[in-house]
Structures are given as C-alpha cells and as structure tokens.
Design an enzyme around this catalytic site. Structure first.
Site, PDB file in Angstrom:
ATOM      1  N   LEU A  46      -5.597   0.967  -4.719  1.00 27.15           N
ATOM      2  CA  LEU A  46      -5.988  -0.399  -5.064  1.00 27.15           C
ATOM      3  C   LEU A  46      -7.107  -0.399  -6.082  1.00 27.15           C
ATOM      4  O   LEU A  46      -7.294  -1.378  -6.793  1.00 27.15           O
ATOM      5  CB  LEU A  46      -6.434  -1.158  -3.817  1.00 27.15           C
ATOM      6  N   ASP A  69     -23.926  -7.579  -2.391  1.00 16.64           N
ATOM      7  CA  ASP A  69     -23.167  -7.451  -3.638  1.00 16.64           C
ATOM      8  C   ASP A  69     -22.164  -8.587  -3.772  1.00 16.64           C
ATOM      9  O   ASP A  69     -21.009  -8.373  -4.132  1.00 16.64           O
ATOM     10  CB  ASP A  69     -22.458  -6.092  -3.700  1.00 16.64           C
TER      11      ASP A  69
END
Length: 576
Positions: A23, A139
């Site tokens: 991915l 984040d």
C-alpha cells in the site's frame, strides 16, 4: 490505479496475516494489504528493521499500541492487532476504502462549503475519540484523513511517538511529521509542551487546506514554513465564513487558548452547515460487498471488512485501487463509479450520524481536586457519605428488565442523612437536599447493572443553583455521572481522585420548579442523555473497567453557600 506488487525482499506473511500487496512506505515502515485468518482485508504496517533492533523503540511501540487500541472506532481506522515482539514488529489496522483528503483536494481543488463542514465535524469527532483514550495523534494531515462511506476516517494516530527515541532520528532543521500542520509548540518548546492541543492546531490547518487548496502557513522551504507558523497569522482567505472563526481559534499560537476536540464538535454542530454547492465525484465510493459471516477475532472492536471475492466486471476490488501512500499510511485513489453503485458523503448524513454517536464525545479535560478543596468543607465536591449505607456485598450484575420505583415513599431508595445533605420522601417525591457547595448521594438500589440499559427519572430543580445527579455503572467511588443544571448538562467519568469530562453542553431546557424527564440510554460504549425525549448530549464510555455498576441519584451545588434541593419521581432502569 493498480496495486504495487510485493517486492522479492518483502515478507509473504507476518504472524497470522497473509500479505497481498504494497500500500505504500513511509518513515516508520511499509504498509501492506493483507488478509486476516478470517479472510478479511486489513492493512498491516511493518516496522523498519533499524527501529526493530532498538529495544527502547519496541517498548514505546508496545505502549503506544496499547493506548491506540483503546480508541473507540468511530471516525478512526480501528487498531485491530499488533505484535511488538515479532522479529519484524507490526501493526494491523482497519482497511479503509476511499481517497485521502489530500488526493481529493489535489485532484478537484478546494472543497465546497457543505462538504468541508462535514469533514470538519468528522475529523474533530475522531480527535475526541483519540484524545479521550489518552492518545495524541502527532501527525494529523490531509493524507491521514480518508473519505470513506458515510464518515471520514482518521488513520495513523499516536504511533509516531515511538519513533522519538533518540536524537539521531532528527537533525537540525528537520522534524518528525509534516511541518505545514505542526503547532508552534512542536517547533519551539518556548510555546509550551506539545499536548493534545497540538492536534487541534493541525485540525485547523487541515480544514484550511481543504477549504482553500493551500496551507495556511506557506513557505518555500520547511524552515520558512516553520518560521511562518511561529511568527505570522494564518492566511484564511477563502475559508467559508461559517468555519473561519472556529478555524482561526484552532490556529491560535497559544495552546491554552485553543478549544478542545470536544468543544470543536459542539461548536461545529451548532453552526448551520452550508448548502451543498456541488458534489465531489471522487468522494463517491462503491457499495461494499456483503461481509463474511462473523468469526472470532483477537480484538473487541471488529469493523466490517470487505470479503475477498473473485473480480468481476463493474465490481469493486481493493486490489484495483491501491497506490503509493502518504508517508506513513494507506491512501487510495478510486475511479468514479456509476451512480447506481455510489454513496455520497453529505454534511446532512455526516452530522446526523455524529449527532447519533458523538455529540459531546470524550475529551481529555481533567479536573483534579486540589488539596485546598479537600481541607475546606465548603469546597468539598466529593460525594458525601450517608448515615445509612447500602450493603457492602455487591450482587451480580443484572441483565434483564430491572427496577421501577415511583419514589412516592421508601422502596428501592431509602431516606438518609449526612454532614452536608439528606434524602427524604415528601409530597410524593424523593427530595435530595444539600447545604452549601457540596454533593450528596441518596441510598439507592444495590444491584449492579450491566449490558445496554435505559435509565429514566423525573427530575425537578428547586432553584437555579441546584443540579440533579444521576450515577450509573457506579462501583465504590468510581463510575459515570450525569449532572443536570439549569444551564448545563455534563457527562463525566468519576475516578477516585479526578473527574474526566466526557461531554458538556450548555442548554436552558431545565426550568426550576418544573418536572423534566431525564433519560440516559447506554448502548455498548456510548451514552445518550435526553431531556423530555430530546437528545441533549452523547459521550463515549471508554473505560473498559467500568462495564457494570449501580444506578444512584443525588444533588450537587457548586456555586452557592445556600441550601439547594432536587426532587425525583418515577425512577426506572431497563436492561437488555
């Protein structure tokens, strides 16, 4: 776009998970598409070997994973499994179908106001869940917001802290994370310690980017961007007026002046969502295939997964949609399907869903009882003991229809008195009174109630200084409590020394000298507080240790030295 095949050096299995494709890759490791033992599609993040060899990293990774698994899986990609002790440590998360917010904006430009409002609510709701579990995302950025069916999903929360193990992972002029969305305190300790308020700043920057197509602090280099964040006001030109003030408050440089995630949700839900000017084609996603029959899984929360079926013309298959991702997480670009197979994320659908699940969800605000409060009886807000106390033996938790008491006289509740208050029956109602600034709890049913339950009672405030109290899942001096006042309703988790605010709403639906029916509907890990049949507040019950307990009634007065009284009638608890 086609998925990227496994490389020769990639593992084919990690633990019980069979790896299918890549991915993406980032600073922490590589993300793989995988199948779990039940055949469901999941995302597996394998940690880079340079970190795997560091024992301090493994210890931090283990701790952060344990925290992340406590995050309720709404508006977040659920953490399903992890093995910090594997030769290659790995993390397993829910596989989310949908493009990232970054991809949507890059391909289609800034979002229309209606879509933007829905995303703003969804991401703020995700932060309430994350922060309520004691996790800081660290984040949050558009690449970590996936636009799935019905709700945005926030990914990659909390785990990045494990990377911060030695100074060798950063160098002068470089930071862990994406600078454009970093709060001032993450760049300069002079602004204070980096807490959950850093995520609020990132939320403001993410929503500003989604609404304008650019970051609110833009420099030619990371250093220049950091300088803008530290010294300049945000550029919010183009942010819809309905959101501009809220985003601006989130981007305040002083973290103490930023709202909490819960306050963001509350503010956003009272702002009228703009009408949808146009639709985002990329937000359309195919209707999911039926999930396979439920099978035992190693975690409590098991989000529905798409079944692994044979490809067919016109049907969705995750392997058709996989692409390289934003540094640490799965991001997917999907082709526009035909309208017959699509479902659209709309503000109306999103806010309705959040109104059902998240109004007033968990915050990390903690109110600590100070030593001064403990020594001054006038400031004692702890539950005052009654002279008559329930039996010390706690019966087994009830799992069916349970208690019904009109409260016209002694029955499931008894009269009692203590140093600061009393409970007595008068004029066909149970009356709880308190003298001064204190809290008093009546002696009620000794049964411990588990499973889903509905608690209802007729509550009447004698004046605007009194607040009615309902405790549930209450064991010893711990549990959940609802405080209903004339201008505020609050849901809190009561610990032995602290109160954690789960949700709060300012309202004037409670009128003194007027009976109001207050209902608390507990379903799994959520509670909904309604007044006279109208939902007023919801919150997440995140403490797994508080799965069962007693239901009690009482009174509190937090603002007046005078006596206050609350009366109750028609008390019911239904379980099942």
């Amino acid at each position: 776009m086609a998925s990227r095949p496994l490389r020769p050096e990639d593992p084919r299995r990690l633990g019980d998970y069979r790896l299918l494709a890549r991915l993406g890759a980032g600073g922490m490791g590589t993300v793989f598409l995988a199948r779990d033992p039940q055949g469901r599609t999941v995302a597996v993040k394998a940690i880079r070997s340079e970190y795997a060899d560091n024992e301090e990293f493994r210890a931090r990774f283990r701790s952060e994973v344990d925290r992340a698994r406590q995050v309720p899986p709404f508006c977040t990609a659920a953490v399903l499994d992890a093995d910090p002790d594997h030769d290659t440590p790995y993390l397993v998360v829910e596989y989310v179908d949908g493009p990232s917010l970054q991809e949507v904006v890059e391909e289609h430009g800034s979002m229309p106001a209606g879509d933007l409002h829905g995303v703003a609510v969804g991401v703020a709701a995700a932060l309430t869940a994350i922060h309520g579990a004691g996790v800081i995302h660290r984040d949050l950025k558009p690449g970590n917001v996936l636009l799935s069916v019905g709700l945005p999903k926030v990914i990659d929360f909390g785990i990045s802290r494990a990377l911060d193990i030695t100074s060798r992972h950063t160098r002068t002029g470089h930071w862990m994370g994406t600078v454009d969305y970093m709060a001032p305190e993450r760049l300069d300790p002079g602004f204070g310690a980096a807490t959950h308020k850093a995520d609020i700043f990132a939320w403001g920057a993410v929503i500003a980017f989604a609404g304008t197509g650019r970051t609110p602090f833009h420099g030619e280099t990371d250093m220049a961007t950091g300088a803008q964040i530290l010294t300049k006001p945000p550029n919010l030109d183009g942010v819809p007026p309905s959101l501009a003030d809220i985003v601006e408050r989130a981007l305040t440089k002083d973290p103490r002046r930023r709202p909490t995630a819960n306050e963001l949700v509350q503010q956003l839900l009272v702002v009228r969502a703009p009408k949808q000017a146009r639709s985002l084609k990329l937000v359309r996603v195919p209707k999911p295939r039926p999930a396979p029959a439920p099978a035992p899984a190693p975690v409590v929360s098991r989000p529905a997964q798409r079944s692994a079926g044979r490809r067919s013309a016109g049907r969705f298959d995750p392997r058709d949609l996989i692409d390289e991702v934003s540094p640490d997480g799965p991001r997917r670009v999907i082709p526009t399907p035909s309208p017959r197979r699509s479902g659209l994320i709309t503000p109306r659908r999103l806010i309705y869903a959040l109104g059902t699940l998240l109004v007033g969800a968990v915050t990390v605000t903690t109110v600590t009882i100070s030593q001064a409060d403990r020594t001054d009886p006038a400031n004692d807000l702890r539950v005052a003991p009654a002279t008559a106390s329930p039996t010390a033996t706690t019966p087994l938790a009830q799992a069916g229809p349970a208690v019904s008491d009109s409260l016209r006289g002694p029955g499931r509740f008894r009269e009692s008195s203590g140093p600061t208050g009393r409970c007595q029956f008068r004029d066909g109602r149970l009356r709880a009174s308190v003298q001064g600034r204190a809290t008093y709890q009546c002696v009620g049913p000794p049964e411990s109630f588990a499973a889903d339950q509905s608690i209802s009672v007729s509550l009447e405030l004698a004046d605007d200084k009194a607040c009615g109290m309902v405790w549930f899942r209450y064991t010893g001096e711990r549990g959940y409590q609802v405080t209903a006042c004339t201008e505020e309703i609050q849901l809190e988790e009561l610990g032995s020394a602290v109160l954690n605010s789960i949700g709060k709403v300012q309202t004037k639906v409670l009128t003194p000298l007027t009976p109001h029916e207050v209902t608390i509907a507990v379903q799994a890990h959520h509670a909904t507080v309604s007044v006279d049949g109208v939902p007023s507040l919801q919150g997440a019950l995140a403490n797994s240790d508080l799965a069962a307990g007693r239901v009690q009634l009482g009174v509190t007065n937090t603002s007046s030295p005078a006596a206050s009284e609350v009366s109750f009638a028609d008390f019911r608890v239904l379980v099942g």
